[in-house]
Design an enzyme around this catalytic site. Sequence first.
Site, short mmCIF file in Angstrom:
data_model
loop_
_atom_site.label_atom_id
_atom_site.label_comp_id
_atom_site.label_asym_id
_atom_site.label_seq_id
_atom_site.Cartn_x
_atom_site.Cartn_y
_atom_site.Cartn_z
N HIS A 1 -14.52 -8.12 31.64
CA HIS A 1 -13.12 -7.94 31.22
C HIS A 1 -12.74 -8.85 30.07
CE1 HIS A 1 -13.21 -6.48 35.40
NE2 HIS A 1 -12.09 -5.84 35.18
N HIS B 1 -12.60 -4.79 42.76
CA HIS B 1 -12.93 -6.19 42.42
C HIS B 1 -11.70 -6.99 41.98
CE1 HIS B 1 -13.89 -4.32 38.22
NE2 HIS B 1 -12.64 -4.76 38.23
C1 DHB Z 1 -6.42 -6.03 38.94
C2 DHB Z 1 -7.41 -5.07 39.10
C3 DHB Z 1 -8.58 -5.14 38.34
O1 DHB Z 1 -9.60 -4.22 38.43
C4 DHB Z 1 -8.78 -6.17 37.45
O2 DHB Z 1 -9.95 -6.24 36.78
C5 DHB Z 1 -7.79 -7.13 37.28
C6 DHB Z 1 -6.61 -7.05 38.03
C7 DHB Z 1 -5.15 -5.99 39.76
O3 DHB Z 1 -4.86 -5.00 40.44
O4 DHB Z 1 -4.44 -7.01 39.77
FE FE Z 2 -11.11 -4.57 36.76
#
Ligand code: DHB
Ligand code: FE
Length: 280
Positions: A59, A12
């Site tokens: 998040h 995601h």
């Molecule tokens: C990225 C990956 C993630 O799962 C997320 O929540 C935020 C950033 C990344 O790889 O940039």
């Molecule tokens: Fe993530």
Amino acid sequence: MARIVGAVTTSHVPAIGNAFAKGLQNEPYWKPFFGPWDRVHAWLDSVKPDAAVVVYNDHGLQFFLDKLPLFAVGAAAEYRNADEGWGLPTLPPYRGDAGFSWHLIESLAADEFDLTTCQEMLVDHAFTVPLKLMWPHAAACPVRTVPVAVNTIQHPLPSPARCFKFGRALGRAVESYDEDLKVVVVGTGGLSHQLDGTRAGFINREFDLMCMEKIVDDPVALTRYSIAELVELAGTQGVEFINWLIARAALPGRVSKVHANYHVPISNTASGVMVLENRP
Ligand code: DHB
Ligand code: FE
């Protein structure tokens, strides 16, 4: 009765949302990721789900470190998206189904899972990016949604074994709903990635590919890992894989792999996408 047609599991990464916004899908960097989604779209066209139960992790948009439930389920008529800091365009609200949500909550509680129920819930990139990938041409997400947020942020996190049991209970909850709904379960996050600390940029291809193989026919094998082992093997954010495990465990029938794509890197992440079909 409601029936689970299968699961879509996907990374995601917020940069995917920005690639949509800028129309970069056919650029050399993005094509190996976006191209194979044709297969997912063909499957969705054939099974035609009415609803999506989306297992993801917030998040820091809806829940922060001060209050962070292990498992939270949405029970709202709609869910609004907000930009939690990645410069993502805000997407139109998602249709909920409070009746379906409350049935899932009642059933999970009866199955001894202590949930946080959310009659208001903001959804972040871990919810919106996968649904945009699944239905890229719809102005708004065409199916009803139930967000299921899992804590992958602040330890202690629910163990893979606990997540597997939660997924089993979620599958029973869906299929005991007394309405002829076709339901796709979505599991978002992963695969290996670490955004912070001295191991920032960590990727583990071998472990990811093993997980993508085992999750089809032998997902129980993946429940033997502790969270600490998952962090070591997949990275601090690679633990988001527990959302995949819940989605897989929710499939109660015979499961077959319809599609899989693994591509490194997308931003800091090893991206994985799978379609698992569920037959009674
Ligand atoms: C990225 C990956 C993630 O799962 C997320 O929540 C935020 C950033 C990344 O790889 O940039
Ligand atoms: Fe993530």
